[in-house]
Write a protein that holds these residues in place. Structure first.
Motif, PDB file in Angstrom:
ATOM      1  N   HIS A  21     -11.056  -0.552 -36.542  1.00  0.00           N
ATOM      2  CA  HIS A  21     -11.451  -1.678 -37.401  1.00  0.00           C
ATOM      3  C   HIS A  21     -11.315  -1.290 -38.863  1.00  0.00           C
ATOM      4  O   HIS A  21     -11.784  -1.987 -39.744  1.00  0.00           O
ATOM      5  N   MET A  34      -9.869  -4.239 -30.727  1.00  0.00           N
ATOM      6  CA  MET A  34     -11.167  -4.140 -31.413  1.00  0.00           C
ATOM      7  C   MET A  34     -12.302  -4.313 -30.416  1.00  0.00           C
ATOM      8  O   MET A  34     -12.108  -4.864 -29.330  1.00  0.00           O
ATOM      9  N   ARG A  88     -15.978  -6.842 -36.595  1.00  0.00           N
ATOM     10  CA  ARG A  88     -14.925  -7.304 -37.521  1.00  0.00           C
ATOM     11  C   ARG A  88     -14.028  -8.407 -36.947  1.00  0.00           C
ATOM     12  O   ARG A  88     -12.787  -8.329 -36.985  1.00  0.00           O
ATOM     13  N   ARG A 111      -9.854  -9.378 -37.051  1.00  0.00           N
ATOM     14  CA  ARG A 111      -9.095  -9.647 -35.825  1.00  0.00           C
ATOM     15  C   ARG A 111      -8.476 -11.045 -35.866  1.00  0.00           C
ATOM     16  O   ARG A 111      -7.288 -11.213 -35.545  1.00  0.00           O
ATOM     17  N   ASN A 113     -19.042  -7.356 -41.776  1.00  0.00           N
ATOM     18  CA  ASN A 113     -18.671  -7.260 -40.358  1.00  0.00           C
ATOM     19  C   ASN A 113     -18.992  -8.575 -39.652  1.00  0.00           C
ATOM     20  O   ASN A 113     -20.030  -8.725 -39.040  1.00  0.00           O
TER      21      ASN A 113
END
Ligand code: FAD
Length: 324
Positions: free
Chosen positions: A222, A265, A270, A274, A322
């Protein structure tokens, strides 16, 4: 960071289970396969595909492996029944690797055959350094038997990883299929890198090495410097979002895979990064852990790497860093 992380681990262990559950909900898909299916159906709309992990790992008796054998059969059935774009992630120690290697091979071979019948790929997660070589050996041995729907994970923090890439690629050629990550286990200094920048540099060079070797590369990070390095390397090879693997030495294309690479991921981590990658046309895969051993699993992860506690605290206090 390390000391604060350790402090947070201690605090977390004193927290009541329901509070830990509230935090874990973001990172674990639920207690059973039906919860995992619901999460995957929901996230499919974000252009993602999946790899499913049944929580749990090192077992103490071989009988315990039966639970994982049966549960992964149920996962395969669910993937087929719900037509999900998903494959499997398994931990070899949960199949008995540290108890009886021969039995573990048989258990894994059986699962691979079953998965191959549905054209589904199986990833062997990489655990700590006690099983690095034996996990790689399982992959090589299964390929020798004609079961090519399997690949493993390599950890960039380990000194040995560049040699492992070379030896696996030498044996499997374009059929080599890796997930490459930093490595979650904090390994001893005589076998592993310890500094953040050193590990990022190693990971970036391993991604380049794998792409050069014609291997399939699942980039499991990430971290923006890693993602940016990957995109630059893909662009250089014309492999970006065109959907075509332009490398002369690339292996055959496989159902459910990207054009020689994919980004991977963890669930709950995150999501904004993505979604952006998916929007740019890259194949993105989410790691979906589920199971009723979520508490033990979460505590073990925190013990192994207190930085994980830091990431979680940061996600709660600074949610913009995040997004789900
Ligand atoms: P970091 O610098 O650690 O993280 C970048 C940012 O991502 C952080 O600032 C934070 O915002 C966020 N973040 C990262 N991890 C978390 C987290 N756990 N919780 C909350 N936020 C987080 N390791 C193995 O040893 N063996 C494996 O088989 C393995 N499989 C993996 C599969 C996938 C799909 C992924 C994504 C990781 C896997 N890992 C595995 C873990 C990996 O080795 C790293 O420990 C982990 O991904 C963190 O490194 P990072 O590159 O994301 O960078």
């Amino acid at each position: 960071m390390g000391a604060f992380g350790r402090f947070m681990v201690t605090i977390t262990k004193c927290m009541p289970r329901f509070l830990v559950a509230a935090v874990a909900r973001r990172y674990v898909a639920g207690k059973d396969i039906s919860s995992a299916v619901s999460v995957m159906k929901k996230l499919s709309s974000e252009g993602a595909c999946f790899t499913v992990d049944v929580l749990g790992e090192e077992i103490s008796t071989l009988d315990e492996a039966q639970f994982f054998i049966d549960e992964y059969d149920r996962v395969l059935d669910a993937i087929v029944e719900h037509n999900l774009d998903a494959n499997l992630s398994i931990k070899p120690t949960a199949f008995g690797l540290l108890i009886d290697e021969k039995a573990a091979y048989q258990n894994i071979e059986r699962l691979l055959k079953n998965a191959a019948g549905h054209d589904i790929f199986v990833r062997l997660d990489m655990e700590d350094h006690r099983v690095t070589q034996s996990t790689i050996d399982i992959v090589l041995s299964m390929h020798e038997k004609g079961l090519t729907n399997v690949g493993t994970v390599l950890q960039s923090r380990l000194f040995r990883t560049s040699d492992d890439i070379n030896s696996v690629c030498e044996k499997l050629g374009g059929a080599a299929d890796f997930r490459i990550c930093k490595g979650v286990y904090l390994e001893p200094e005589d076998i592993a890198l310890t500094g953040y920048q050193q590990i990022v540099d190693a990971l970036n060079s391993h991604i380049t090495q794998m792409l050069d070797a014609g291997a399939y590369v699942g980039i499991a990070s990430h971290d923006m410097p890693v993602i940016e390095h990957t995109i630059a390397e893909l662009n250089e090879r014309g492999m970006n979002s065109s959907g075509i693997d332009t490398r002369d030495n690339a292996g055959p294309s496989r159902t459910g895979k990207g054009p020689g690479y994919e980004f991977q991921m963890l669930l709950g981590v995150r999501g904004n990064v993505r979604r952006k990658l998916a929007g740019q046309g890259h194949r993105t895969r989410i790691y979906i852990p589920y199971g009723n051993r979520w508490y033990e699993y979460s505590m073990r992860r925190l013990d192994e790497n207190p930085d994980v506690a830091m990431h979680i605290v940061k996600s709660i206090l600074m949610p913009w860093t995040n997004r789900r």
